[in-house]
Design a protein around this motif. Structure first.
Motif, PDB file in Angstrom:
ATOM      1  N   ARG A  53       4.462  22.674  -4.280  1.00 54.52           N
ATOM      2  CA  ARG A  53       5.319  21.710  -3.944  1.00 54.52           C
ATOM      3  C   ARG A  53       5.750  20.379  -5.126  1.00 54.52           C
ATOM      4  N   LEU A  54       7.146  20.320  -5.008  1.00 56.61           N
ATOM      5  CA  LEU A  54       7.414  19.118  -6.197  1.00 56.61           C
ATOM      6  C   LEU A  54       7.643  18.483  -5.703  1.00 56.61           C
ATOM      7  N   TYR A  55       8.028  16.783  -5.154  1.00 52.65           N
ATOM      8  CA  TYR A  55       8.627  16.025  -5.100  1.00 52.65           C
ATOM      9  C   TYR A  55       9.194  14.867  -5.792  1.00 52.65           C
ATOM     10  N   ARG A  56      10.489  14.505  -5.550  1.00 54.16           N
ATOM     11  CA  ARG A  56      10.802  13.078  -6.683  1.00 54.16           C
ATOM     12  C   ARG A  56      11.381  11.957  -5.516  1.00 54.16           C
ATOM     13  N   ALA A  57      11.157  10.660  -6.137  1.00 54.37           N
ATOM     14  CA  ALA A  57      11.924   9.676  -5.415  1.00 54.37           C
ATOM     15  C   ALA A  57      13.437   9.312  -6.130  1.00 54.37           C
ATOM     16  N   PRO A  58      13.746   8.536  -5.691  1.00 57.65           N
ATOM     17  CA  PRO A  58      15.093   7.762  -5.960  1.00 57.65           C
ATOM     18  C   PRO A  58      14.171   7.164  -7.651  1.00 57.65           C
TER      19      PRO A  58
ATOM     20  N   VAL B 276       1.025  -1.155  -0.103  1.00 50.05           N
ATOM     21  CA  VAL B 276       0.133   0.102   0.158  1.00 50.05           C
ATOM     22  C   VAL B 276       1.091   1.499  -0.019  1.00 50.05           C
ATOM     23  N   ALA B 277       2.168   1.119   0.587  1.00 46.27           N
ATOM     24  CA  ALA B 277       2.758   2.453   0.909  1.00 46.27           C
ATOM     25  C   ALA B 277       3.694   2.553  -0.518  1.00 46.27           C
ATOM     26  N   LEU B 278       4.212   1.512  -1.263  1.00 50.69           N
ATOM     27  CA  LEU B 278       4.759   1.252  -2.379  1.00 50.69           C
ATOM     28  C   LEU B 278       3.849   1.799  -3.297  1.00 50.69           C
ATOM     29  N   ARG B 279       2.530   1.822  -3.412  1.00 55.11           N
ATOM     30  CA  ARG B 279       1.924   1.982  -4.289  1.00 55.11           C
ATOM     31  C   ARG B 279       1.801   4.084  -4.762  1.00 55.11           C
ATOM     32  N   HIS B 280       2.121   4.543  -3.157  1.00 60.65           N
ATOM     33  CA  HIS B 280       2.199   5.993  -3.283  1.00 60.65           C
ATOM     34  C   HIS B 280       3.048   6.511  -3.365  1.00 60.65           C
ATOM     35  N   LEU B 281       4.764   5.293  -3.518  1.00 63.79           N
ATOM     36  CA  LEU B 281       5.799   6.407  -3.952  1.00 63.79           C
ATOM     37  C   LEU B 281       5.243   5.845  -5.661  1.00 63.79           C
ATOM     38  N   GLU B 282       5.510   4.737  -5.769  1.00 64.60           N
ATOM     39  CA  GLU B 282       5.630   4.532  -7.508  1.00 64.60           C
ATOM     40  C   GLU B 282       5.283   5.868  -8.173  1.00 64.60           C
ATOM     41  N   PRO B 283       4.452   6.634  -7.780  1.00 65.55           N
ATOM     42  CA  PRO B 283       4.515   8.397  -9.111  1.00 65.55           C
ATOM     43  C   PRO B 283       5.563   8.746  -9.123  1.00 65.55           C
ATOM     44  N   PHE B 284       6.641   9.091  -7.899  1.00 65.50           N
ATOM     45  CA  PHE B 284       7.372   9.971  -7.659  1.00 65.50           C
ATOM     46  C   PHE B 284       8.930   9.320  -7.829  1.00 65.50           C
ATOM     47  N   MET B 285       8.688   7.232  -8.561  1.00 60.19           N
ATOM     48  CA  MET B 285      10.045   7.493  -8.694  1.00 60.19           C
ATOM     49  C   MET B 285      10.885   7.706 -10.283  1.00 60.19           C
ATOM     50  N   GLY B 286      11.667   8.142  -9.632  1.00 66.32           N
ATOM     51  CA  GLY B 286      12.428   8.672 -10.867  1.00 66.32           C
ATOM     52  C   GLY B 286      12.048   9.857 -11.871  1.00 66.32           C
ATOM     53  N   ARG B 287      10.777  10.595 -11.215  1.00 61.42           N
ATOM     54  CA  ARG B 287      10.409  11.962 -11.581  1.00 61.42           C
ATOM     55  C   ARG B 287       9.607  12.596 -10.570  1.00 61.42           C
ATOM     56  N   THR B 288       9.270  13.348 -10.858  1.00 63.66           N
ATOM     57  CA  THR B 288       9.382  15.072 -10.668  1.00 63.66           C
ATOM     58  C   THR B 288       7.369  15.372 -10.572  1.00 63.66           C
ATOM     59  N   LEU B 289       6.742  15.060  -9.149  1.00 62.30           N
ATOM     60  CA  LEU B 289       5.670  15.469  -9.134  1.00 62.30           C
ATOM     61  C   LEU B 289       5.282  15.991  -8.028  1.00 62.30           C
ATOM     62  N   GLY B 290       3.939  17.081  -8.170  1.00 58.10           N
ATOM     63  CA  GLY B 290       3.218  17.244  -7.489  1.00 58.10           C
ATOM     64  C   GLY B 290       2.259  16.257  -7.025  1.00 58.10           C
ATOM     65  N   ALA B 291       1.952  16.493  -5.366  1.00 58.16           N
ATOM     66  CA  ALA B 291       0.310  15.250  -4.854  1.00 58.16           C
ATOM     67  C   ALA B 291      -0.276  15.589  -5.306  1.00 58.16           C
ATOM     68  N   ALA B 292      -0.676  15.796  -6.482  1.00 56.87           N
ATOM     69  CA  ALA B 292      -2.269  15.835  -6.207  1.00 56.87           C
ATOM     70  C   ALA B 292      -1.736  15.280  -8.185  1.00 56.87           C
ATOM     71  N   ALA B 293      -1.017  15.404  -8.988  1.00 54.96           N
ATOM     72  CA  ALA B 293      -0.660  14.421  -9.973  1.00 54.96           C
ATOM     73  C   ALA B 293      -0.437  13.434  -9.246  1.00 54.96           C
ATOM     74  N   ALA B 294       0.331  12.843  -8.525  1.00 53.97           N
ATOM     75  CA  ALA B 294       0.818  11.276  -7.496  1.00 53.97           C
ATOM     76  C   ALA B 294      -0.154  10.819  -7.471  1.00 53.97           C
ATOM     77  N   ALA B 295      -1.392  11.862  -7.114  1.00 57.13           N
ATOM     78  CA  ALA B 295      -2.542  10.991  -6.601  1.00 57.13           C
ATOM     79  C   ALA B 295      -3.535  10.765  -7.413  1.00 57.13           C
ATOM     80  N   GLY B 296      -3.526  11.240  -8.634  1.00 53.44           N
ATOM     81  CA  GLY B 296      -4.730  10.707  -9.707  1.00 53.44           C
ATOM     82  C   GLY B 296      -3.736   9.804 -10.376  1.00 53.44           C
ATOM     83  N   GLU B 297      -2.380   9.159 -10.304  1.00 55.07           N
ATOM     84  CA  GLU B 297      -2.206   8.309 -11.485  1.00 55.07           C
ATOM     85  C   GLU B 297      -2.287   7.041  -9.874  1.00 55.07           C
ATOM     86  N   ALA B 298      -1.624   7.556  -8.606  1.00 50.48           N
ATOM     87  CA  ALA B 298      -2.559   5.904  -8.083  1.00 50.48           C
ATOM     88  C   ALA B 298      -3.808   5.944  -7.339  1.00 50.48           C
ATOM     89  N   GLY B 299      -4.154   5.990  -8.392  1.00 47.82           N
ATOM     90  CA  GLY B 299      -6.159   6.109  -7.820  1.00 47.82           C
ATOM     91  C   GLY B 299      -6.313   6.631  -6.372  1.00 47.82           C
TER      92      GLY B 299
END
Length: 232
Positions: free
Chosen positions: A85-90, A29-52
């Motif tokens: 605010r923009l975030y990025r994960a490895p 479940v946690a990983l599902r929320h992190l995946e949109p940021f992996m190797g990319r720069t996104l805002g929280a709203a855009a990441a939420a849309g990707e993760a559903g």
């Protein structure tokens, strides 16, 4: 550099160094929320849309990832009103088993395979419902061995549905086992050609999702429970 199966990755790898990082990366479940940021720069709203998920739920996870050191705030996107605010994960993550919350490797495999086991049972049951006739067959073969299996559909039915499902314990000689291993490598290479660089194939026109499982594991001949296989 780690050897991957389903895709290629040539970026830098981030290795988890704390139990909290390992715990989050071992939680589907946690990983599902992190995946949109992996190797990319996104805002929280855009990441939420990707993760559903809702933006509120994503913001909760963002704070959690930031505190754990799995996510970094890398800038802001200007817009009317408050900037985003923009975030990025490895882009690549390694999780040493010694840091995970699992008691042993068997427990880790059970945890990670459980969602696919449930999906397999659900999809297999749905497939059986489409068959005109199916039954459980329990019989002793010509060599005296007792088998328990699902009745195999006829050739016409098999041709109509490109789905196959077989699981069982088989005694193989070394040459046969190596041949099967080679065939699985060919199958894996074929799947890699359709991979989107993750465990999920690319969604394109004319495709549909399939659950794919490839298993060829040597069992311990001195462990009776392994040789009998799953019940039923």
């Amino acid at each position: 550099m780690p050897h991957t199966v389903l895709g290629s990755y040539r970026g830098e790898w981030f290795t988890a160094s704390t139990p909290e990082q390992a715990r989050l990366l071992s939680d589907p479940v946690a990983l599902r929320h992190l995946e949109p940021f992996m190797g990319r720069t996104l805002g929280a709203a855009a990441a939420a849309g990707e993760a559903g998920v809702s933006v509120e739920r994503m913001l909760y996870r963002v704070r959690q990832f930031l505190k754990a050191g799995l996510l970094q705030e890398v800038g802001q996107e200007r817009r009317a009103g408050r900037p985003v605010r923009l975030y990025r994960a490895p882009g690549g993550l390694q999780v040493p088993f010694t840091l995970t919350p699992f008691a042993d490797l068997e427990a880790q495999v059970i945890r990670h395979s459980a969602p696919y086991d449930r999906l397999r049972a659900r999809a297999s049951g749905r497939r059986l419902q489409r068959l005109d006739h199916h039954a459980r067959l329990i019989y002793r073969d010509g060599q005296g061995k007792v088998h328990s299996e699902t009745e195999t559909p006829g050739p016409e039915t098999l041709a109509a549905f490109p789905s196959r499902d077989f699981m069982g314990v088989m005694w193989l000689d070394d040459a046969t086992a190596r041949r099967m291993s080679g065939l699985l490598d060919e199958w894996r290479e074929l799947l890699g050609q359709h991979s989107a660089g993750s465990e999920h194939s690319a969604r394109t026109d004319g495709t549909q999702p399939y659950l794919v499982q490839m298993v060829l594991l040597a069992l311990d001949p001195h462990e009776p429970d392994e040789l009998t296989g799953p019940p039923g």
